[in-house]
Design a protein around this motif. Structure first.
Motif, PDB file in Angstrom:
ATOM      1  N   ALA A 176     -40.766 -12.808 -20.498  1.00 20.95           N
ATOM      2  CA  ALA A 176     -41.948 -13.658 -20.325  1.00 20.95           C
ATOM      3  C   ALA A 176     -42.173 -14.530 -21.556  1.00 20.95           C
ATOM      4  O   ALA A 176     -42.565 -15.700 -21.449  1.00 20.95           O
ATOM      5  CB  ALA A 176     -43.173 -12.788 -20.049  1.00 20.95           C
ATOM      6  N   GLY A 179     -40.403 -17.881 -21.715  1.00 23.56           N
ATOM      7  CA  GLY A 179     -40.733 -18.863 -20.688  1.00 23.56           C
ATOM      8  C   GLY A 179     -40.113 -18.636 -19.326  1.00 23.56           C
ATOM      9  O   GLY A 179     -40.156 -19.531 -18.471  1.00 23.56           O
ATOM     10  N   ARG A 180     -39.574 -17.458 -19.067  1.00 27.62           N
ATOM     11  CA  ARG A 180     -39.012 -17.193 -17.742  1.00 27.62           C
ATOM     12  C   ARG A 180     -40.140 -16.816 -16.779  1.00 27.62           C
ATOM     13  O   ARG A 180     -41.009 -16.000 -17.108  1.00 27.62           O
ATOM     14  CB  ARG A 180     -37.980 -16.066 -17.820  1.00 27.62           C
ATOM     15  N   SER A 181     -40.103 -17.401 -15.595  1.00 32.20           N
ATOM     16  CA  SER A 181     -41.209 -17.204 -14.649  1.00 32.20           C
ATOM     17  C   SER A 181     -40.755 -16.679 -13.286  1.00 32.20           C
ATOM     18  O   SER A 181     -41.589 -16.289 -12.465  1.00 32.20           O
ATOM     19  CB  SER A 181     -41.961 -18.529 -14.437  1.00 32.20           C
ATOM     20  N   ARG A 182     -39.466 -16.663 -13.018  1.00 31.55           N
ATOM     21  CA  ARG A 182     -38.946 -16.098 -11.753  1.00 31.55           C
ATOM     22  C   ARG A 182     -38.037 -14.927 -12.143  1.00 31.55           C
ATOM     23  O   ARG A 182     -36.810 -15.029 -12.131  1.00 31.55           O
ATOM     24  CB  ARG A 182     -38.182 -17.161 -10.955  1.00 31.55           C
ATOM     25  N   LEU A 206     -44.552  -7.083 -16.859  1.00 26.43           N
ATOM     26  CA  LEU A 206     -44.732  -8.347 -16.150  1.00 26.43           C
ATOM     27  C   LEU A 206     -46.201  -8.580 -15.812  1.00 26.43           C
ATOM     28  O   LEU A 206     -46.725  -9.690 -15.970  1.00 26.43           O
ATOM     29  CB  LEU A 206     -43.896  -8.353 -14.860  1.00 26.43           C
ATOM     30  N   GLN A 211     -47.530 -11.944 -14.477  1.00 28.01           N
ATOM     31  CA  GLN A 211     -46.466 -12.255 -13.526  1.00 28.01           C
ATOM     32  C   GLN A 211     -46.237 -11.099 -12.555  1.00 28.01           C
ATOM     33  O   GLN A 211     -46.559  -9.945 -12.841  1.00 28.01           O
ATOM     34  CB  GLN A 211     -45.146 -12.544 -14.258  1.00 28.01           C
ATOM     35  N   PHE A 214     -40.300 -11.321  -9.094  1.00 24.34           N
ATOM     36  CA  PHE A 214     -39.893 -12.414  -8.206  1.00 24.34           C
ATOM     37  C   PHE A 214     -38.934 -11.932  -7.121  1.00 24.34           C
ATOM     38  O   PHE A 214     -39.001 -12.388  -5.969  1.00 24.34           O
ATOM     39  CB  PHE A 214     -39.228 -13.516  -9.038  1.00 24.34           C
ATOM     40  N   ASP A 241     -34.722 -16.982 -12.500  1.00 22.29           N
ATOM     41  CA  ASP A 241     -34.279 -17.565 -13.766  1.00 22.29           C
ATOM     42  C   ASP A 241     -34.106 -16.490 -14.839  1.00 22.29           C
ATOM     43  O   ASP A 241     -33.810 -16.793 -15.999  1.00 22.29           O
ATOM     44  CB  ASP A 241     -35.228 -18.668 -14.243  1.00 22.29           C
ATOM     45  N   ARG A 334     -35.033 -19.372 -24.639  1.00 19.75           N
ATOM     46  CA  ARG A 334     -35.980 -20.211 -23.909  1.00 19.75           C
ATOM     47  C   ARG A 334     -35.215 -21.254 -23.102  1.00 19.75           C
ATOM     48  O   ARG A 334     -34.210 -21.798 -23.555  1.00 19.75           O
ATOM     49  CB  ARG A 334     -36.942 -20.887 -24.883  1.00 19.75           C
ATOM     50  N   LYS A 335     -35.681 -21.525 -21.894  1.00 23.76           N
ATOM     51  CA  LYS A 335     -35.016 -22.459 -21.009  1.00 23.76           C
ATOM     52  C   LYS A 335     -34.950 -23.853 -21.646  1.00 23.76           C
ATOM     53  O   LYS A 335     -35.875 -24.292 -22.319  1.00 23.76           O
ATOM     54  CB  LYS A 335     -35.735 -22.541 -19.657  1.00 23.76           C
ATOM     55  N   GLU A 338     -37.877 -26.638 -22.574  1.00 24.54           N
ATOM     56  CA  GLU A 338     -39.213 -26.026 -22.658  1.00 24.54           C
ATOM     57  C   GLU A 338     -39.564 -25.723 -24.100  1.00 24.54           C
ATOM     58  O   GLU A 338     -38.701 -25.582 -24.931  1.00 24.54           O
ATOM     59  CB  GLU A 338     -39.251 -24.738 -21.821  1.00 24.54           C
TER      60      GLU A 338
END
Length: 338
Positions: A176, A179-182, A206, A211, A214, A241, A334-335, A338
């Motif tokens: 988290a 920046g991961r959200s899925r 999560l 969150q 996913f 992701d 981090r993606k 972002e």
């Protein structure tokens, strides 16, 4: 002395020591001076003397054998653990006899009978599927048991584990934070305490980050099953992701499918984390972010707990949970953008 059976008395006479000294030299765990050991072993070698350890175990009522029950050695975590357990127990005067059990529920009666036939002094149980029934049976026969890298809801049994719940939570917080959200999860064998606790901690982590999970698949701690589960999980327009595979062995399978079958970048498209920190995790080919189990401490606590049960008559079960640590490597970042 060709044609004659060499006895411990013959060895004692040649070595210039007492027969009891010879017995101590060849009794695992017994003490003798270095000089005595050298003289006795030199005399034994010259005479061709071979002590009957099995016969001595019938007299003492102790086999000095520890049974180690494992399900499979494909996962790098277990060969390392078996080696360290063997060395640590040998230092205490014991030897390890490995019993292989099926990765899933198998012939419990057959394994139980083997253990009884060898009259082992104690058991370290590291099998995923057989912990519950086999541990209870061994306990009922009065054989000291320590569960290694798993736990069981039985107050009679001692266990040594990593704090798997805390490890799962730490991995969720890490994913988290970058920046991961899925975020997805690949479960191990559903009945294993390690699987249960890691997932529970992961879900709590999560939730604390606002969150939900996913996606979820089941890899059963098996390489092939994990590859199949990864393919199904990513067969959708919007895929995860980030993935937490319940152990490193599964994480390697996931990374191979993502990179070499699906053409996805790790960690650019998908961040991957595992659990254990086996040697391969640090290799450049995987460079896996994972939660480290402190194998040396786990082994030390397991050996101490088991020997206290065997030699000290300790009857109070111990539940030992050892803190691990997050090890960040190149499979997470981090993606991009972002």
């Amino acid at each position: 002395m060709a044609g004659e059976k060499v006895t411990s008395q013959d060895v004692a006479k040649l070595a210039g020591v007492s027969q009891s000294a010879v017995s101590r030299v060849f009794t695992p765990g017994a003490s003798a001076s270095k000089r005595t050991v050298e003289k006795v072993r030199r005399a034994a070698a010259e005479l061709g003397y071979r002590p009957n350890v099995l016969a001595r175990s019938l007299i003492t009522g102790r086999s000095r054998i520890i049974g180690l029950v494992v399900a499979y050695l494909e996962n790098q975590f277990y060969p390392e653990a078996v080696e360290r357990l063997s060395v640590a127990l040998q230092e205490k005067g014991y030897h390890v006899l490995v019993f292989m059990a099926a990765p899933t529920v198998g012939d419990i009666d057959g394994v139980m009978q083997e253990i009884l036939d060898y009259q082992v002094d104690g058991i370290v149980l590291a099998s995923v599927s057989m912990s519950s029934s086999l541990a209870s049976q061994c306990h009922s026969f009065g054989i000291p048991v320590v569960l290694f890298n798993r736990d069981q809801d039985d107050d009679r049994l001692s266990s040594v584990t990593t704090n798997n719940f805390a490890g799962g939570r730490a991995l969720a917080e890490h994913l988290a934070s970058i920046g991961r959200s899925r975020i997805a999860y690949l479960a191990g064998f559903e009945e294993a305490s390690t699987q249960r606790d890691r997932e529970a901690g992961f879900r709590e982590g999560l939730a604390a980050a606002g969150q939900d999970l996913f996606a979820r698949g089941v890899g059963n701690f098996e390489h092939a099953a994990t590859r199949d589960a990864t393919r199904r999980m990513f067969d959708r327009a919007e895929h995860p992701d980030a993935v937490f595979a319940c152990n490193d062995h599964m994480a390697f399978a996931t990374m191979d499918v993502l990179r070499f079958e699906l053409g996805l970048s790790v960690p650019g498209d998908v961040a991957v984390v595992g659990f254990d920190d086996v040697p391969l995790a640090a290799w450049p080919a995987y460079d896996l972010t994972t939660f480290r189990q402190r194998v040396n401490r786990m082994v030390a606590e397991t050996v101490t707990t088991l020997i206290d049960r065997i030699e000290g008559g300790e009857r109070t079960a111990r539940r030992i949970r050892i803190d691990g640590m997050l090890v960040e490597r190149g499979s997470t970042r981090r993606k991009t953008g972002e």
